[in-house]
Motif scaffolding. Sequence first.
Motif, PDB file in Angstrom:
ATOM      1  N   GLU A  19      75.699  19.105 -10.817  1.00 56.78           N
ATOM      2  CA  GLU A  19      74.829  20.479 -10.800  1.00 56.78           C
ATOM      3  C   GLU A  19      73.608  19.959 -11.348  1.00 56.78           C
ATOM      4  OE1 GLU A  19      77.358  21.830  -9.247  1.00 56.78           O
ATOM      5  OE2 GLU A  19      78.770  20.910 -10.843  1.00 56.78           O
ATOM      6  N   GLU A  20      72.540  20.718 -10.714  1.00 56.87           N
ATOM      7  CA  GLU A  20      71.024  20.613 -11.052  1.00 56.87           C
ATOM      8  C   GLU A  20      70.279  21.947 -10.887  1.00 56.87           C
ATOM      9  OE1 GLU A  20      69.358  17.776  -8.322  1.00 56.87           O
ATOM     10  OE2 GLU A  20      70.019  18.803  -6.651  1.00 56.87           O
ATOM     11  N   MET A  21      69.298  21.991 -11.425  1.00 55.86           N
ATOM     12  CA  MET A  21      68.622  23.415 -11.671  1.00 55.86           C
ATOM     13  C   MET A  21      67.004  23.244 -11.953  1.00 55.86           C
ATOM     14  SD  MET A  21      70.145  25.513 -14.913  1.00 55.86           S
ATOM     15  CE  MET A  21      68.945  26.552 -14.853  1.00 55.86           C
ATOM     16  N   TYR A  22      66.321  24.235 -11.685  1.00 55.41           N
ATOM     17  CA  TYR A  22      64.985  24.314 -12.392  1.00 55.41           C
ATOM     18  C   TYR A  22      65.035  25.503 -13.248  1.00 55.41           C
ATOM     19  CZ  TYR A  22      63.612  21.007  -8.686  1.00 55.41           C
ATOM     20  OH  TYR A  22      63.428  19.834  -7.638  1.00 55.41           O
ATOM     21  N   MET A  23      64.092  25.224 -14.220  1.00 56.21           N
ATOM     22  CA  MET A  23      63.736  26.539 -15.297  1.00 56.21           C
ATOM     23  C   MET A  23      62.582  26.407 -15.821  1.00 56.21           C
ATOM     24  SD  MET A  23      66.400  26.539 -18.706  1.00 56.21           S
ATOM     25  CE  MET A  23      66.588  28.197 -19.428  1.00 56.21           C
ATOM     26  N   ASP A  24      61.991  27.851 -16.036  1.00 57.90           N
ATOM     27  CA  ASP A  24      60.735  27.833 -16.609  1.00 57.90           C
ATOM     28  C   ASP A  24      60.840  28.034 -18.227  1.00 57.90           C
ATOM     29  OD1 ASP A  24      59.428  27.859 -14.123  1.00 57.90           O
ATOM     30  OD2 ASP A  24      59.585  29.893 -13.836  1.00 57.90           O
ATOM     31  N   VAL A  33      71.676  28.727 -23.323  1.00 60.86           N
ATOM     32  CA  VAL A  33      73.031  28.718 -23.148  1.00 60.86           C
ATOM     33  C   VAL A  33      73.408  28.758 -21.832  1.00 60.86           C
ATOM     34  CG1 VAL A  33      75.302  29.858 -23.835  1.00 60.86           C
ATOM     35  CG2 VAL A  33      73.423  29.458 -25.597  1.00 60.86           C
ATOM     36  N   ASP A  34      73.033  29.558 -21.061  1.00 62.39           N
ATOM     37  CA  ASP A  34      73.457  30.045 -19.585  1.00 62.39           C
ATOM     38  C   ASP A  34      73.133  28.618 -18.718  1.00 62.39           C
ATOM     39  OD1 ASP A  34      74.243  31.734 -17.661  1.00 62.39           O
ATOM     40  OD2 ASP A  34      72.419  31.294 -16.607  1.00 62.39           O
ATOM     41  N   ALA A  35      71.945  28.131 -18.985  1.00 62.38           N
ATOM     42  CA  ALA A  35      71.744  26.852 -18.264  1.00 62.38           C
ATOM     43  C   ALA A  35      72.799  25.747 -18.508  1.00 62.38           C
ATOM     44  CB  ALA A  35      70.462  26.416 -18.589  1.00 62.38           C
ATOM     45  N   LEU A  36      73.158  25.424 -19.651  1.00 62.45           N
ATOM     46  CA  LEU A  36      74.198  24.344 -19.888  1.00 62.45           C
ATOM     47  C   LEU A  36      75.339  24.611 -19.200  1.00 62.45           C
ATOM     48  CD1 LEU A  36      73.769  23.444 -23.812  1.00 62.45           C
ATOM     49  CD2 LEU A  36      72.983  22.160 -21.740  1.00 62.45           C
ATOM     50  N   GLU A  37      75.842  26.145 -19.495  1.00 70.75           N
ATOM     51  CA  GLU A  37      76.866  26.729 -18.570  1.00 70.75           C
ATOM     52  C   GLU A  37      77.054  26.260 -17.084  1.00 70.75           C
ATOM     53  OE1 GLU A  37      79.931  30.515 -17.988  1.00 70.75           O
ATOM     54  OE2 GLU A  37      78.082  30.666 -19.254  1.00 70.75           O
ATOM     55  N   LYS A  38      76.053  26.463 -16.614  1.00 70.11           N
ATOM     56  CA  LYS A  38      75.508  26.344 -14.944  1.00 70.11           C
ATOM     57  C   LYS A  38      75.609  25.011 -14.712  1.00 70.11           C
ATOM     58  CE  LYS A  38      72.652  30.703 -13.868  1.00 70.11           C
ATOM     59  NZ  LYS A  38      71.152  30.967 -13.845  1.00 70.11           N
ATOM     60  N   PRO A 363      77.108  29.285  -9.436  1.00 70.64           N
ATOM     61  CA  PRO A 363      76.854  28.218 -10.373  1.00 70.64           C
ATOM     62  C   PRO A 363      77.893  28.196 -11.518  1.00 70.64           C
ATOM     63  CG  PRO A 363      74.901  29.501 -10.034  1.00 70.64           C
ATOM     64  CD  PRO A 363      75.866  30.355  -9.401  1.00 70.64           C
ATOM     65  N   TYR A 364      78.675  29.009 -11.791  1.00 72.75           N
ATOM     66  CA  TYR A 364      79.723  28.969 -12.793  1.00 72.75           C
ATOM     67  C   TYR A 364      81.150  28.671 -12.189  1.00 72.75           C
ATOM     68  CZ  TYR A 364      76.055  32.045 -14.678  1.00 72.75           C
ATOM     69  OH  TYR A 364      74.720  32.665 -14.973  1.00 72.75           O
ATOM     70  N   GLY A 365      81.166  28.704 -10.781  1.00 72.77           N
ATOM     71  CA  GLY A 365      82.431  28.328 -10.450  1.00 72.77           C
ATOM     72  C   GLY A 365      82.725  29.245  -8.885  1.00 72.77           C
ATOM     73  N   LEU A 366      83.970  28.886  -8.329  1.00 74.15           N
ATOM     74  CA  LEU A 366      84.228  29.669  -7.166  1.00 74.15           C
ATOM     75  C   LEU A 366      84.843  31.077  -7.624  1.00 74.15           C
ATOM     76  CD1 LEU A 366      84.908  29.551  -4.113  1.00 74.15           C
ATOM     77  CD2 LEU A 366      87.161  28.772  -4.727  1.00 74.15           C
ATOM     78  N   VAL A 367      84.592  31.935  -7.076  1.00 69.74           N
ATOM     79  CA  VAL A 367      84.857  33.517  -7.195  1.00 69.74           C
ATOM     80  C   VAL A 367      85.866  33.824  -6.289  1.00 69.74           C
ATOM     81  CG1 VAL A 367      83.965  35.824  -7.763  1.00 69.74           C
ATOM     82  CG2 VAL A 367      82.690  33.816  -8.469  1.00 69.74           C
ATOM     83  N   GLU A 368      87.095  34.529  -6.600  1.00 70.41           N
ATOM     84  CA  GLU A 368      87.919  34.974  -5.787  1.00 70.41           C
ATOM     85  C   GLU A 368      88.501  36.296  -6.194  1.00 70.41           C
ATOM     86  OE1 GLU A 368      90.484  31.653  -3.746  1.00 70.41           O
ATOM     87  OE2 GLU A 368      90.033  31.388  -5.678  1.00 70.41           O
ATOM     88  N   ARG A 369      88.826  37.394  -5.366  1.00 69.91           N
ATOM     89  CA  ARG A 369      89.543  38.505  -5.968  1.00 69.91           C
ATOM     90  C   ARG A 369      91.274  38.065  -5.877  1.00 69.91           C
ATOM     91  NH1 ARG A 369      87.780  43.532  -6.705  1.00 69.91           N
ATOM     92  NH2 ARG A 369      89.618  44.175  -6.132  1.00 69.91           N
ATOM     93  N   THR A 370      91.751  38.558  -6.863  1.00 66.19           N
ATOM     94  CA  THR A 370      93.324  38.165  -6.973  1.00 66.19           C
ATOM     95  C   THR A 370      93.995  38.708  -5.881  1.00 66.19           C
ATOM     96  OG1 THR A 370      93.563  39.884  -8.455  1.00 66.19           O
ATOM     97  CG2 THR A 370      93.169  37.617  -9.447  1.00 66.19           C
TER      98      THR A 370
END
Length: 390
Positions: A19-24, A33-38, A363-370
């Motif tokens: 993973e990679e990202m840009y941040m201001d 905290v959210d950046a580390l999670e992403k 960015p947090y993972g794959l999302v699906e409906r159950t």
Amino acid sequence: MGKIMRVYLCGQDWTESHEEMYMDLPATPWELVDALEKLNLVSEGDLYLQAEEYYDFDYIQGFIPESTSLSRLNELCAVLDGMDEQDRIGFRGLLQSSAFFDRFNLGFDRLMDLATAKDCYHIAADVGSDEQLGHFLCQNGFVEGADELPEKVYELLNFQKIGKDFRMAEHGSYADGCYVAPDGDIPHREIPYGISPPEYLVMLDVVNKGDASKRWPLGLPSVPAEMDSVLKRASAENWSEVDCLCVDCQVPQLTEAITKINNVAIANRFAEMLDRLPVKEVSKLKAVLKVTSCEDLTTASLIAQDLDSYRLTENIRNPEDMGRYRLTYLLPDEDRDSILKHINLYAYGKEIMEQTPEAAMSPYGLVERTDGQPILSQTQQQACPQMTMQ
């Protein structure tokens, strides 16, 4: 909050996290905290960063060590962002002086000390050269007897040398057309650095509508007594006299939505709901909001109450992860590693995603409906029809 710079972030070990990202910067505590999670990282010690662009204070880029952590760099940017015009002049002057007179000791800690040294310097306005400084000194009693000299003799003084000698003696410099010099030694300040969740889940800036200088922070969730105390500190008698601006949130993409609501009771109820959610469920909420581009607090609340209808697979964050995940079940164990390195996992994973409309990547993972249905339920679509799958 303004922006000082943009940084590029990724994991130190590319084999562990792609993973990679840009941040201001400066960023809020929850944004960090959210950046580390992403980035799927446990701590900022696993983080690699690089400054990509300076929006302001570009002259500091040569003084920031490559090993500077995200939290330290963010704290510096927060201090710089809070400077008024005089602070900026003072900081630039002190930095230039340190770069000339004490350059071997100019590390990050020293840079931060200079940035926070608001009461440790003096400024002479409209003095931008040694000659101008010499005139200023003679006219203001800094050179004994100079103001008593006859005019013709006074004009023969070497103002440039007087100014230079004085500047060198007190380690002064010129910044933005002003003379800046330290008042004695610049003290060192111990500042705690690090990235960790703050105590609040939503932070409001309560601002008096009639006088913006009367404002006070309010962390949520909160109790009525504390909320009333903040209202009084903002010099208001009721909540209709203030604006409630959201400056940080555990779910960063809803910061602006909470500000638009401008209602402390609604914001507090949302914070209480977040407080009841386990950490994993908050990640799921952020993922669903991301893939649906939800920026509406009402719909976000509906989604938060229906998180059991969603599944988040955190180890699938990009098409390559999806391709590897699918082939793990299709290939025999003994041949898997040798086969995987010859396959375009990104292209394969992308094709799988195109054939799976009931799932979406975040960015947090794959999302699906159950239940295998579209990501948004019919009720949620009706509540916020402008929402679309990303």
